[in-house]
Design a protein around this motif. Structure first.
Motif, mmCIF file in Angstrom:
data_model
loop_
_atom_site.group_PDB
_atom_site.id
_atom_site.type_symbol
_atom_site.label_atom_id
_atom_site.label_comp_id
_atom_site.label_asym_id
_atom_site.label_seq_id
_atom_site.Cartn_x
_atom_site.Cartn_y
_atom_site.Cartn_z
ATOM 1 N N PRO A 137 0.809 -1.220 0.000
ATOM 2 C CA PRO A 137 0.000 0.000 0.000
ATOM 3 C C PRO A 137 0.842 1.269 0.000
ATOM 4 O O PRO A 137 1.992 1.258 0.454
ATOM 5 C CB PRO A 137 -0.785 -0.119 1.306
ATOM 6 C CG PRO A 137 0.106 -0.888 2.202
ATOM 7 C CD PRO A 137 0.863 -1.847 1.332
ATOM 8 N N LYS A 138 0.247 2.335 -0.485
ATOM 9 C CA LYS A 138 0.927 3.627 -0.428
ATOM 10 C C LYS A 138 0.704 4.258 0.943
ATOM 11 O O LYS A 138 1.438 5.154 1.352
ATOM 12 C CB LYS A 138 0.366 4.553 -1.520
ATOM 13 C CG LYS A 138 0.831 4.132 -2.900
ATOM 14 C CD LYS A 138 0.360 5.092 -3.951
ATOM 15 C CE LYS A 138 0.923 4.675 -5.300
ATOM 16 N NZ LYS A 138 0.254 5.349 -6.402
ATOM 17 N N LEU A 139 -0.351 3.790 1.597
ATOM 18 C CA LEU A 139 -0.668 4.307 2.929
ATOM 19 C C LEU A 139 -1.054 3.141 3.826
ATOM 20 O O LEU A 139 -2.008 2.404 3.525
ATOM 21 C CB LEU A 139 -1.853 5.292 2.819
ATOM 22 C CG LEU A 139 -2.407 5.870 4.113
ATOM 23 C CD1 LEU A 139 -1.343 6.682 4.856
ATOM 24 C CD2 LEU A 139 -3.617 6.761 3.824
ATOM 25 N N LEU A 140 -0.272 2.958 4.908
ATOM 26 C CA LEU A 140 -0.584 1.889 5.861
ATOM 27 C C LEU A 140 -1.217 2.533 7.089
ATOM 28 O O LEU A 140 -0.621 3.427 7.694
ATOM 29 C CB LEU A 140 0.710 1.141 6.235
ATOM 30 C CG LEU A 140 0.556 -0.091 7.109
ATOM 31 C CD1 LEU A 140 -0.145 -1.221 6.362
ATOM 32 C CD2 LEU A 140 1.939 -0.586 7.579
ATOM 33 N N LEU A 141 -2.435 2.102 7.417
ATOM 34 C CA LEU A 141 -3.135 2.691 8.564
ATOM 35 C C LEU A 141 -3.307 1.629 9.644
ATOM 36 O O LEU A 141 -3.835 0.551 9.368
ATOM 37 C CB LEU A 141 -4.531 3.174 8.150
ATOM 38 C CG LEU A 141 -4.631 4.255 7.070
ATOM 39 C CD1 LEU A 141 -6.095 4.530 6.745
ATOM 40 C CD2 LEU A 141 -3.951 5.535 7.537
#
Lengths: 295, 233
Positions: free
Chosen positions: B160-164
């Motif tokens: 992912p480009k953003l890991l939350l």
């Protein structure tokens, strides 16, 4: 498209899981769909047979024109030619008294002995006129008005009754077809909604992971189609069985009745029921899915 | 071209009951950023993550995540955006009745990748989070910590480009919580930003390149580097 192809195995596993999760409810949906499609199939067959009967009788529609007393043979043949050339008349044939006697003897069958009671031939000569049923009224009126024709006997009442019976079957058939469509869609969409409810957590997770709507909905659509197809196959099986039994029972009379052949009937009804069940399954599933999204 | 992963301007979220979950937040998060969001329970941390996921929609200001204007809330675009996010939910949201491997694969099935490749990548991800011996175990038979690692594997396998990560330290003891934060931090690279929420401020290491955000009753204060950790501790 790639995702659809690569995930076929997954979709099939999900489809069976969806069906298994509410097995009893889905079993009842299957039974309901089968019975509805059976009813539809039977109405369709009645419609078909009736239509076939009317078409055959239309081709066979016949009237008899009787000559005025004291007519010469030559005049009679002239009248036959005149009638034969009329619009709406297929054939016109002169039947002399001997032929009329033989024809009636054949029709009376075992009761033909009664004719021996007559010293003379009681039958008159007449013109056997085969006509197009749709032109019956105009032909009768034209033939009746001909000079040399005493009266005309027709089977208009029987044909009119038969036509109205077939029209009634067609009307009932249309209503049943509509009812079958709506009911199947309701059953399948309810099944889909239930499947979605049972899998709500998985659907929610997939949704949050970014799965497209078609990916989430596809197994449910497959389940809906499979269930109605199974219902369709069950209905076809029952209809085929009933047709075979019914035709076997009527075997003695079939040669005299203009019924379609059982193999043709079985083949056509099978195609129609299967295609309709798949279509209703698809439509019902999509309806079920769309109604969920609106909630 | 704007390369930021998250860009919020005067972002606000007020719930229907009047609760201010996010109040005029201005923040920009870029690839390679490691962001810790701290604050007590109910302070607005999870609400902010919900905004980033497109689960909640801004009531004020603007929010752009991976090029998608969240305020417009277009379903198709939000779904596309979610495919670039690796979410680790507080309650994991694993699918019961499936193995760890199946759960990890599930996050990639709609990416148009061959099943054999998905399986290989999923196994690698499970090995990376230390679950090589539990690959074929059904998730309901895993411990809390193991299930959490499956959720992490499912998130990171998507590259992912953003890991939350929402409260990943919640039920862990001190030692495991620290190693969990280290594990999550290790996924931060030049392509990926990592956003972690936690109420356990004391667990966060002092990292020079990290962004520390403290939130209380919807009010966000943002600090970076060593000064940042000092401010929120």
């Amino acid at each position: 498209m790639k995702s659809l192809f690569y995930n076929m195995g997954y979709f099939i596993r999900e489809l069976f899981k969806t069906i298994r999760l509410s097995a009893l409810s889905n079993f009842f949906s299957f039974i309901g769909t089968s019975l509805i499609l059976l009813l539809f199939g039977l109405i369709l067959i009645s419609w078909w047979i009736g239509d076939n009967l009317v078409s055959s009788l239309k081709d066979e529609a016949q009237i008899s024109a009787y000559f005025s007393p004291g007519m010469e043979q030559e005049q009679m043949h002239k009248l036959v030619d005149e009638i034969a050339s009329m619009d709406g008349v297929t054939t016109a044939r002169y039947i002399d008294t001997e032929m009329a006697y033989e024809e009636n003897k054949r029709l009376l069958g075992d009761e033909a002995d009664i004719l021996e009671l007559f010293d003379d031939n009681p039958f008159e000569s007449y013109i056997d006129i085969r006509i197009n049923l749709d032109d019956m009224d105009s032909v009768i009126s034209r033939v009746t008005s001909l000079q040399g024709i005493d009266y005309v006997r027709d089977n208009r009442d029987v044909l009119a009754q038969l036509k109205s019976l077939v029209n009634a079957i067609k009307l009932i058939g249309s209503v049943v077809a509509l009812a079958v469509g709506i009911t199947t869609i309701i059953i399948i969409s309810h099944m889909i909604r239930q499947g979605i409810y049972n899998n709500r957590e998985q659907i929610n997770t997939l949704w949050l992971l970014g799965a497209p709507s078609w990916f989430i909905g596809f197994p449910f659509v497959l389940a809906g189609i499979l269930l109605t197809l199974l219902g369709g196959f069950a209905a076809v099986g029952l209809i085929v069985l009933m047709l075979e039994k019914g035709y076997a029972q009527l075997s003695g009379y079939l040669m005299f009745l203009p019924f379609p052949s059982v193999s043709e009937l079985k083949q056509n009804i099978s195609y129609i029921i299967i295609v309709i069940s798949a279509g209703l399954g698809l439509f019902g599933s999509l309806f079920g899915l769309s109604s969920i999204k609106k909630d | 071209m704007d390369k930021s992963i998250i860009k919020a301007s005067d972002l606000s979220l007020v719930y229907k009951d009047g609760t201010k979950a996010v109040n005029k937040l201005n923040i920009e998060i870029n690839p390679g950023d490691l962001v810790y969001i701290t604050g007590p329970s109910g302070s607005g941390k999870t609400s902010f993550l919900k905004l980033l996921m497109g689960i909640e929609f801004p009531t004020g200001g603007s929010l752009n995540v991976l090029g998608v204007d969240i305020k417009k809330g277009r379903k198709g675009r939000i779904q596309k955006m979610r495919r670039q996010i690796g979410p680790i939910f507080q309650e994991f949201k694993l699918i019961e009745g499936r193995t760890a491997l199946e759960n990890v694969c599930m996050g990639m099935r709609f990416f148009g990748i061959r099943p054999s490749k998905i399986k290989k990548q999923a196994m690698e991800a499970l090995i990376r989070v230390g679950l090589e011996s539990k690959i074929h175990t059904k998730v309901e038979n895993l411990s809390w910590g193991q299930a959490q690692r499956v959720a992490i594997a499912r998130a990171v396998v998507r590259k992912p480009k953003l890991l939350l990560a929402d409260e990943p330290t919640g039920n862990l003891d001190h030692e495991n919580a620290v190693s969990m934060l280290q594990l999550l931090g290790s996924f931060c690279d030049s392509n990926t930003a990592v956003v972690i929420t936690t109420h356990a401020t004391h667990l966060i290491e002092n990292q020079k390149n990290a962004i520390y955000v403290h939130v209380d009753k919807g009010e966000f204060s943002i600090k970076t580097g060593k000064a940042g950790i000092a401010a929120i501790s």
